[in-house]
Design a protein around this motif. Structure first.
Motif, mmCIF file in Angstrom:
data_model
loop_
_atom_site.group_PDB
_atom_site.id
_atom_site.type_symbol
_atom_site.label_atom_id
_atom_site.label_comp_id
_atom_site.label_asym_id
_atom_site.label_seq_id
_atom_site.Cartn_x
_atom_site.Cartn_y
_atom_site.Cartn_z
ATOM 1 N N ARG A 69 0.851 -1.195 0.000
ATOM 2 C CA ARG A 69 0.000 0.000 0.000
ATOM 3 C C ARG A 69 0.886 1.244 0.000
ATOM 4 O O ARG A 69 2.051 1.183 0.360
ATOM 5 C CB ARG A 69 -0.890 0.012 1.235
ATOM 6 N N LYS A 70 0.302 2.358 -0.368
ATOM 7 C CA LYS A 70 1.011 3.634 -0.332
ATOM 8 C C LYS A 70 0.455 4.459 0.815
ATOM 9 O O LYS A 70 -0.750 4.529 1.018
ATOM 10 C CB LYS A 70 0.836 4.389 -1.639
ATOM 11 N N ASP A 71 1.349 5.115 1.549
ATOM 12 C CA ASP A 71 0.883 6.001 2.608
ATOM 13 C C ASP A 71 0.658 7.400 2.029
ATOM 14 O O ASP A 71 0.878 7.638 0.837
ATOM 15 C CB ASP A 71 1.845 6.015 3.801
ATOM 16 N N LYS A 72 0.223 8.325 2.856
ATOM 17 C CA LYS A 72 -0.123 9.663 2.363
ATOM 18 C C LYS A 72 1.082 10.457 1.884
ATOM 19 O O LYS A 72 0.943 11.464 1.206
ATOM 20 C CB LYS A 72 -0.883 10.439 3.430
ATOM 21 N N HIS A 73 2.300 9.995 2.217
ATOM 22 C CA HIS A 73 3.519 10.681 1.787
ATOM 23 C C HIS A 73 4.136 10.031 0.555
ATOM 24 O O HIS A 73 5.222 10.410 0.132
ATOM 25 C CB HIS A 73 4.548 10.691 2.924
ATOM 26 N N GLY A 74 3.460 9.057 -0.017
ATOM 27 C CA GLY A 74 3.968 8.386 -1.211
ATOM 28 C C GLY A 74 4.849 7.186 -0.919
ATOM 29 O O GLY A 74 5.282 6.502 -1.832
ATOM 30 N N LYS A 112 5.780 3.358 0.545
ATOM 31 C CA LYS A 112 5.102 2.078 0.441
ATOM 32 C C LYS A 112 5.286 1.290 1.723
ATOM 33 O O LYS A 112 6.299 1.411 2.402
ATOM 34 C CB LYS A 112 5.659 1.281 -0.732
#
Length: 127
Positions: A89-94, A96
């Motif tokens: 998944r990707k977090d809000k800061h780009g 993984k």
């Protein structure tokens, strides 16, 4: 000796029986009964999900459907369960990260409500 016709006025006998008003009313009644039982089972298991039970009418058939279109689109996993899996998944800061989706037993809501055998339909994974 009796003669058996495979059609009446150019319409197959099966189709003629299927569109009969009495048969259609019975399909409506049975689909409604199954949907009510399915909804009761779903409510017992729903914490905060969006899954719901719908009835769709085809040309000559009725379909009781477990829908999760508003939620995680997990109707198949709700019905039959799933194996554990790992997704990226990707977090809000780009960045993984790995996310583990735990195994889940199926609830067999439609199978139970329809008095059908409970059979797992193979591996189900969420991405």
């Amino acid at each position: 000796m009796a003669e058996i016709y495979s059609s009446v006025n150019g319409r197959k006998i099966e189709k003629l029986m299927a569109v009969n008003d009495v048969v259609q009313a019975e399909l409506d009644r049975r689909a409604f009964e199954i949907a009510v039982r399915a909804e009761e089972i779903l409510i017992r298991h729903r914490a905060d999900g969006h899954a719901e039970i719908d009835i769709e009418a085809g040309d000559n058939n009725r379909y009781v459907i477990l829908s999760d279109d508003r939620g995680q689109k997990a109707a198949l996993s709700i019905e039959y369960g799933r194996e554990a899996s790992v997704v990226i998944r990707k977090d809000k800061h780009g960045g993984k990260y790995l996310d583990v989706i735990p195994e889940m037993d199926g609830l067999y809501i439609l199978a139970t409500a329809s008095n059908l055998p409970k059979k797992r339909k193979g591996k189900v994974k969420l991405d």
